[in-house]
Scaffold this motif. Sequence first.
Motif, PDB file in Angstrom:
ATOM      1  N   PHE A 123       0.911  -1.047  -0.007  1.00 17.45           N
ATOM      2  CA  PHE A 123       0.081  -0.025  -0.120  1.00 17.45           C
ATOM      3  C   PHE A 123       1.056   1.699  -0.052  1.00 17.45           C
ATOM      4  O   PHE A 123       0.029   2.247  -0.032  1.00 17.45           O
ATOM      5  N   VAL A 124       2.062   1.236  -0.046  1.00 17.04           N
ATOM      6  CA  VAL A 124       2.519   2.502  -0.252  1.00 17.04           C
ATOM      7  C   VAL A 124       3.870   2.650  -0.976  1.00 17.04           C
ATOM      8  O   VAL A 124       3.512   3.082  -1.476  1.00 17.04           O
ATOM      9  N   SER A 125       5.124   1.492  -0.865  1.00 18.45           N
ATOM     10  CA  SER A 125       5.944   1.498  -2.104  1.00 18.45           C
ATOM     11  C   SER A 125       6.632   0.010  -2.074  1.00 18.45           C
ATOM     12  O   SER A 125       7.468  -0.535  -1.123  1.00 18.45           O
ATOM     13  N   GLU A 126       6.577  -0.084  -3.273  1.00 19.70           N
ATOM     14  CA  GLU A 126       7.577  -2.110  -3.313  1.00 19.70           C
ATOM     15  C   GLU A 126       8.938  -1.302  -3.464  1.00 19.70           C
ATOM     16  O   GLU A 126       9.883  -2.766  -3.635  1.00 19.70           O
ATOM     17  N   LEU A 127       8.743  -0.227  -3.893  1.00 19.01           N
ATOM     18  CA  LEU A 127      10.413  -0.257  -3.719  1.00 19.01           C
ATOM     19  C   LEU A 127      11.916   0.072  -2.422  1.00 19.01           C
ATOM     20  O   LEU A 127      12.515   0.230  -2.378  1.00 19.01           O
ATOM     21  N   LYS A 128      11.042   0.191  -1.498  1.00 21.78           N
ATOM     22  CA  LYS A 128      10.879  -0.379   0.219  1.00 21.78           C
ATOM     23  C   LYS A 128      10.284  -1.250   0.487  1.00 21.78           C
ATOM     24  O   LYS A 128       9.926  -1.214   1.164  1.00 21.78           O
ATOM     25  N   PRO A 129      11.578  -2.479   0.283  1.00 29.64           N
ATOM     26  CA  PRO A 129      10.683  -3.778   0.419  1.00 29.64           C
ATOM     27  C   PRO A 129      11.344  -4.020   1.929  1.00 29.64           C
ATOM     28  O   PRO A 129      10.362  -6.008   2.732  1.00 29.64           O
ATOM     29  N   LYS A 130      11.992  -3.882   2.405  1.00 26.50           N
ATOM     30  CA  LYS A 130      12.812  -3.695   3.917  1.00 26.50           C
ATOM     31  C   LYS A 130      12.283  -3.071   5.619  1.00 26.50           C
ATOM     32  O   LYS A 130      13.018  -3.085   6.405  1.00 26.50           O
ATOM     33  N   GLU A 141       2.314   8.493  11.042  1.00 30.36           N
ATOM     34  CA  GLU A 141       2.550   9.769  12.848  1.00 30.36           C
ATOM     35  C   GLU A 141       2.591  10.473  11.397  1.00 30.36           C
ATOM     36  O   GLU A 141       2.503  11.701  12.282  1.00 30.36           O
ATOM     37  N   ASP A 142       2.828  10.541  10.469  1.00 33.21           N
ATOM     38  CA  ASP A 142       3.813  11.449   9.439  1.00 33.21           C
ATOM     39  C   ASP A 142       2.759  12.346   9.005  1.00 33.21           C
ATOM     40  O   ASP A 142       2.113  11.813   7.860  1.00 33.21           O
ATOM     41  N   ARG A 143       2.020  14.043   9.086  1.00 33.83           N
ATOM     42  CA  ARG A 143       1.074  14.050   8.612  1.00 33.83           C
ATOM     43  C   ARG A 143       1.510  14.766   6.630  1.00 33.83           C
ATOM     44  O   ARG A 143       0.591  14.971   5.993  1.00 33.83           O
ATOM     45  N   LYS A 144       2.520  14.471   6.871  1.00 31.08           N
ATOM     46  CA  LYS A 144       2.799  14.836   5.232  1.00 31.08           C
ATOM     47  C   LYS A 144       2.879  13.925   4.752  1.00 31.08           C
ATOM     48  O   LYS A 144       2.884  14.792   3.281  1.00 31.08           O
ATOM     49  N   ASN A 145       3.255  12.750   4.447  1.00 33.49           N
ATOM     50  CA  ASN A 145       2.855  11.532   3.866  1.00 33.49           C
ATOM     51  C   ASN A 145       1.386  11.553   3.589  1.00 33.49           C
ATOM     52  O   ASN A 145       1.066  11.351   4.399  1.00 33.49           O
ATOM     53  N   GLU A 146       0.860  11.149   2.270  1.00 28.48           N
ATOM     54  CA  GLU A 146      -0.304  10.663   1.991  1.00 28.48           C
ATOM     55  C   GLU A 146      -1.309   9.490   2.574  1.00 28.48           C
ATOM     56  O   GLU A 146      -2.342   9.967   3.038  1.00 28.48           O
ATOM     57  N   PHE A 147      -0.429   8.445   3.332  1.00 25.39           N
ATOM     58  CA  PHE A 147      -0.547   7.061   3.402  1.00 25.39           C
ATOM     59  C   PHE A 147      -1.258   7.354   5.278  1.00 25.39           C
ATOM     60  O   PHE A 147      -2.411   7.118   5.918  1.00 25.39           O
ATOM     61  N   TYR A 148      -0.945   9.025   5.303  1.00 28.63           N
ATOM     62  CA  TYR A 148      -0.718   9.678   6.617  1.00 28.63           C
ATOM     63  C   TYR A 148      -2.839   9.678   6.729  1.00 28.63           C
ATOM     64  O   TYR A 148      -3.622   8.445   7.841  1.00 28.63           O
ATOM     65  N   ASN A 149      -3.438   9.596   5.793  1.00 26.02           N
ATOM     66  CA  ASN A 149      -5.313  10.351   5.478  1.00 26.02           C
ATOM     67  C   ASN A 149      -6.319   8.703   5.694  1.00 26.02           C
ATOM     68  O   ASN A 149      -7.248   8.649   5.475  1.00 26.02           O
ATOM     69  N   CYS A 150      -5.267   7.865   5.744  1.00 27.51           N
ATOM     70  CA  CYS A 150      -6.168   6.907   4.712  1.00 27.51           C
ATOM     71  C   CYS A 150      -6.448   5.634   6.194  1.00 27.51           C
ATOM     72  O   CYS A 150      -5.943   5.823   7.433  1.00 27.51           O
ATOM     73  N   LYS A 151      -8.052   5.148   6.994  1.00 24.34           N
ATOM     74  CA  LYS A 151      -8.126   5.022   7.345  1.00 24.34           C
ATOM     75  C   LYS A 151      -6.885   3.235   8.196  1.00 24.34           C
ATOM     76  O   LYS A 151      -6.908   3.290   9.344  1.00 24.34           O
ATOM     77  N   LEU A 152      -6.502   2.756   7.285  1.00 27.61           N
ATOM     78  CA  LEU A 152      -6.110   1.868   7.253  1.00 27.61           C
ATOM     79  C   LEU A 152      -4.433   2.126   8.415  1.00 27.61           C
ATOM     80  O   LEU A 152      -4.094   1.906   9.208  1.00 27.61           O
ATOM     81  N   ALA A 153      -4.081   3.535   7.693  1.00 29.96           N
ATOM     82  CA  ALA A 153      -3.198   4.119   9.097  1.00 29.96           C
ATOM     83  C   ALA A 153      -3.717   5.204  10.044  1.00 29.96           C
ATOM     84  O   ALA A 153      -3.233   4.662  11.297  1.00 29.96           O
ATOM     85  N   GLU A 246      -8.850  -7.112   7.995  1.00 30.84           N
ATOM     86  CA  GLU A 246      -9.907  -7.312   7.233  1.00 30.84           C
ATOM     87  C   GLU A 246     -10.101  -5.312   6.815  1.00 30.84           C
ATOM     88  O   GLU A 246     -10.569  -5.566   6.078  1.00 30.84           O
ATOM     89  N   LEU A 247      -9.408  -4.440   7.234  1.00 27.65           N
ATOM     90  CA  LEU A 247     -10.116  -2.911   7.111  1.00 27.65           C
ATOM     91  C   LEU A 247      -8.690  -3.380   5.678  1.00 27.65           C
ATOM     92  O   LEU A 247      -9.678  -2.373   4.648  1.00 27.65           O
ATOM     93  N   ALA A 248      -8.237  -3.251   5.755  1.00 21.66           N
ATOM     94  CA  ALA A 248      -7.495  -3.512   3.542  1.00 21.66           C
ATOM     95  C   ALA A 248      -8.203  -4.232   3.414  1.00 21.66           C
ATOM     96  O   ALA A 248      -8.042  -3.210   2.372  1.00 21.66           O
ATOM     97  N   ASN A 249      -8.645  -5.001   3.312  1.00 18.52           N
ATOM     98  CA  ASN A 249      -9.419  -6.068   2.141  1.00 18.52           C
ATOM     99  C   ASN A 249     -10.523  -5.269   2.214  1.00 18.52           C
ATOM    100  O   ASN A 249     -10.793  -4.845   0.784  1.00 18.52           O
ATOM    101  N   TYR A 257      -4.715   2.511  -3.410  1.00 20.63           N
ATOM    102  CA  TYR A 257      -5.627   3.582  -3.691  1.00 20.63           C
ATOM    103  C   TYR A 257      -7.126   3.170  -2.784  1.00 20.63           C
ATOM    104  O   TYR A 257      -7.511   1.618  -2.779  1.00 20.63           O
ATOM    105  N   GLN A 258      -7.679   3.572  -1.792  1.00 20.30           N
ATOM    106  CA  GLN A 258      -7.897   3.930  -0.889  1.00 20.30           C
ATOM    107  C   GLN A 258      -9.733   4.065  -1.294  1.00 20.30           C
ATOM    108  O   GLN A 258      -9.627   4.620  -2.558  1.00 20.30           O
ATOM    109  N   LYS A 259     -10.736   2.931  -1.009  1.00 30.13           N
ATOM    110  CA  LYS A 259     -11.989   2.945  -1.520  1.00 30.13           C
ATOM    111  C   LYS A 259     -12.458   4.158  -0.874  1.00 30.13           C
ATOM    112  O   LYS A 259     -12.236   4.535  -0.356  1.00 30.13           O
ATOM    113  N   ASP A 260     -13.692   3.854  -2.007  1.00 24.84           N
ATOM    114  CA  ASP A 260     -14.325   5.243  -1.414  1.00 24.84           C
ATOM    115  C   ASP A 260     -15.299   4.681   0.055  1.00 24.84           C
ATOM    116  O   ASP A 260     -15.231   5.479   0.827  1.00 24.84           O
TER     117      ASP A 260
END
Length: 269
Positions: A123-130, A141-153, A246-249, A257-260
């Motif tokens: 859900f974030v980046s396959e370029l950083k796999p570890k 916790e990083d508000r500057k990252n778009e992942f911050y705003n999703c329910k899973l985060a 389950e939430l990710a699913n 890509y966050q679902k509606d």
Amino acid sequence: MKRYAGKFNDLEGKYKTLHNALFILAQNIRADQPGGMSAKTQYSKMLGVVYESASYRAHSVLWHINELCNYHVQYESQYLMDINKKNDTSRYYEMYLNYTFDDFIFNLMSLYDYFARYFYIAFVSELKPKKTWRSLAKLCEDRKNEFYNCKLAEMIRNHNRMWVQKIEDFRAGIIHYEIKMGDSKAFYTWRDKEGYAAKIMCAMPDDIVKKLQLQDCPQNNAGVDLQFGTIEIGKRTFESLCKLTELANNTCTSKFYQKDTFADITLQN
């Protein structure tokens, strides 16, 4: 094992639910890729390896709990037979249980690292796999990252504060600073026509009881029962990871890509 059978069977059920949820997530992510389920890209292979690793580690956690309970029951039955070596065998018994409990904690944090790597790649980046759980929690916790705003985060950072960070603090303490062991005591009862029977009791370290608020777990004369307390930690962990999966699913597709529509899932720990 009869003493722990009910609680352990419940734990096994939680493990199976988590395993199934993780499998469904893996299948859904593959279906989201170009080429669908039949695609054999480097990305899908990498996700497959991490999925198998997470499944392996979850089963390892279950194995350690089973080992902890089984050894305790076996030792009780053998205790009176070693009448001339009770002091030596008692010390070995206590150390073995604490070794196993420490390994359980180490495996638990490893399980979280595998899940973090899986979520990060998916859900974030396959370029950083570890990435580790700590890295994923920091990202959440990083508000500057778009992942911050999703329910899973949001769920990840809440669970990290309320549960994972406390286990991590305990793990760091016993690795770097001080050994934490529970108390152990032996009690004897008389059985008509059968002679003496031994009942061995071992408690969880007070530190983790306080951190995880395990005071309501079954207690014995030594404190919070080590086996029952460990089962409870495993159960809460499996339940929480299942809810994250389950939430990710329900709210995400691969490459994030966050679902509606959000599922109404809440995390207790």
